[in-house]
Design an enzyme around this catalytic site. Sequence first.
Site, PDB file in Angstrom:
ATOM      1  N   PHE A 197       0.863  -1.184   0.000  1.00 45.18           N
ATOM      2  CA  PHE A 197       0.000   0.000   0.000  1.00 45.18           C
ATOM      3  C   PHE A 197       0.892   1.224   0.000  1.00 45.18           C
ATOM      4  O   PHE A 197       1.751   1.372   0.869  1.00 45.18           O
ATOM      5  CB  PHE A 197      -0.930   0.032   1.214  1.00 45.18           C
ATOM      6  CG  PHE A 197      -1.831   1.242   1.204  1.00 45.18           C
ATOM      7  CD1 PHE A 197      -2.937   1.300   0.361  1.00 45.18           C
ATOM      8  CD2 PHE A 197      -1.556   2.342   2.005  1.00 45.18           C
ATOM      9  CE1 PHE A 197      -3.758   2.423   0.330  1.00 45.18           C
ATOM     10  CE2 PHE A 197      -2.377   3.463   1.984  1.00 45.18           C
ATOM     11  CZ  PHE A 197      -3.478   3.507   1.152  1.00 45.18           C
TER      12      PHE A 197
ATOM     13  N   ASP B  30       9.134   2.578   1.555  1.00 49.67           N
ATOM     14  CA  ASP B  30       7.960   3.326   1.978  1.00 49.67           C
ATOM     15  C   ASP B  30       7.825   3.084   3.483  1.00 49.67           C
ATOM     16  O   ASP B  30       7.318   2.047   3.906  1.00 49.67           O
ATOM     17  CB  ASP B  30       6.724   2.859   1.217  1.00 49.67           C
ATOM     18  CG  ASP B  30       5.463   3.611   1.643  1.00 49.67           C
ATOM     19  OD1 ASP B  30       5.516   4.306   2.683  1.00 49.67           O
ATOM     20  OD2 ASP B  30       4.439   3.502   0.959  1.00 49.67           O
TER      21      ASP B  30
ATOM     22  N   LYS C 166       2.764  10.079   8.174  1.00 48.86           N
ATOM     23  CA  LYS C 166       2.055   9.605   9.358  1.00 48.86           C
ATOM     24  C   LYS C 166       2.724  10.070  10.667  1.00 48.86           C
ATOM     25  O   LYS C 166       2.579  11.236  11.030  1.00 48.86           O
ATOM     26  CB  LYS C 166       1.880   8.085   9.305  1.00 48.86           C
ATOM     27  CG  LYS C 166       0.869   7.654   8.223  1.00 48.86           C
ATOM     28  CD  LYS C 166       0.300   6.256   8.424  1.00 48.86           C
ATOM     29  CE  LYS C 166      -0.907   6.032   7.506  1.00 48.86           C
ATOM     30  NZ  LYS C 166      -0.654   5.193   6.355  1.00 48.86           N
TER      31      LYS C 166
END
Length: 394
Positions: A129, A214, A244
Site C-alpha cells: 500500500f 515506503d 504519518k
Amino acid sequence: MPTPLFDTYAPPAQIFERGEGAYLIERGGEKYLDFISGIAVNALGHAHPKAVAALKAQADKLWHTSNMFTVPGQLELAAKYCKDSFADRVFFTNSGTEAVECAIKTARHYHYAKGRPDRYRIITFTGAFHGRTFGAINAGGNPAYLEGFGPRMEGFDQVAFGDHDALKAAITEETAAIIVEPVQGEGGVRAIPDTCLRGLRELCDEHGLLLIYDEVQSGAGRTGKLWAHEWAGSAQPDIMAVAKGVGGGFPMGACLTTDEAGAHMVVGTHGSTFGGNPLAMAVGNVVFDELTAPGFLEHVVEVSNFLTQQLHGLADTHKDKVAEVRGKGLLVGLKLQDGYVNKSLAKEARNHHLLIGAAGDNVARMAPPLIIEETHAREAVNALDAALSALKEG
Ligand SMILES: *Cc1c(COP(=O)(O)O)cnc(C)c1O
C-alpha cells in the site's frame, strides 16, 4: 444516514471531541483507549504538551509563505533527518502518498539524468500500500483500488510477496527501482525479514537499481527504531518516503534521498504549495526531538515486547479465533481464523472501549501511541479478551 460527505468512509457512531495521551474522549465524556492512533499517526499521543505549545507559538507568528521563500523549520528538520538516517536530501510533503509520488519521480528522474530515460519501471510487491493518488494506487497494485479509474499507469511490475525467483525474473534493462514497505501495514501487518531487506539491497546494487522504502507507516519510531529498516543493519535505501507518525497528527511527510539519488531534482522538477509549511515544521521538529530523546525508543521496544507477549497469550486462549500474532514493535496485528472478521472484532473492541483498526488479510491492526505504558497494554489486552469472547462468526 446520508451526509454531505463522500461515502468513502463508513465511520462508527462515536464522535470524539478531544484526546488526552492514549485516550480519546467522546462528546458525552465516554473515554476510549486509542490503540490505532489515527492509523500510526499520533506517535506522541493526543494533545502532547510540547507539540501543542510549538503549534500555538508558530500560529501566532507565521502560517504560510509557500516554498517561494525559505522556511527555516525545514532546514532545521531536514538536518535532523539527515543526521539520523542514510539521507543527505529532503523534500517535504503534506502526506504519505505525496512522499511516495516524490520518491517515484526521483527514482525515474535519476536514470533520466544519467542518460537512461528508458529505465523507468518500478518493481512492487503484492499486499503493498503506497497511498491513494493515481501514481500510488498503481504502485500499490491492489485491484480493488484500481478498478473503475480508467487504464492503469504504465511502468509498475508487481511480484508476489516473498517470491525471490519472481523478483529476480522481473528485473530488466528498463527497471529503475524497487519500492517496498519494511513492514507492510495496510496489506496485513507483515514484516519483511531482515535478511530479505539485505537481499534487496544487494540485488539493487548488482543491477544499478534504486531501493525505495515506503516507511510512511513503519517509520517514526513505530517499530522501536527511528526507521524500521535500521533493524536490518546494512540494508539502507537510496530513497525513503515518510509521513504519518513524523507529524504526530499534523499533516506532513517527506521524501529522503542520498546525494546521489536526489541531486538531479533541481528547480522545476518538483514542488508543493503547502509541503513543509511553518506550522507543520514547528510540530515536526518537536516530534523528532521527542522520538530521538534518550530512552524514548528503548521504551517503545520494552512496551512493545510486553504487548506482543501478552497478545501471544491471548492468541493461545482464543486459538479458535486468532490464527497468528504479526508485526513489529508497536505495529501489531492479530490475523483471525477463517470465519471470523477483523472489522467485527474492531466493533466488539469498541464496545469494550478499545479502538483498533483493520488491515488486509483479515488482520486486526493495532498501532497505539508510542508513549503507552504497560498499564495501557494490559487494559487493551483485557478489552481484546472480552471482545474475542464476544466475537461471533461472520
Ligand atoms: C498511509 C500510507 C500511505 C499513504 O499516506 P497518506 O498520508 O494517507 O497519503 C503510503 N504508504 C504507506 C505504507 C502507508 O501506510
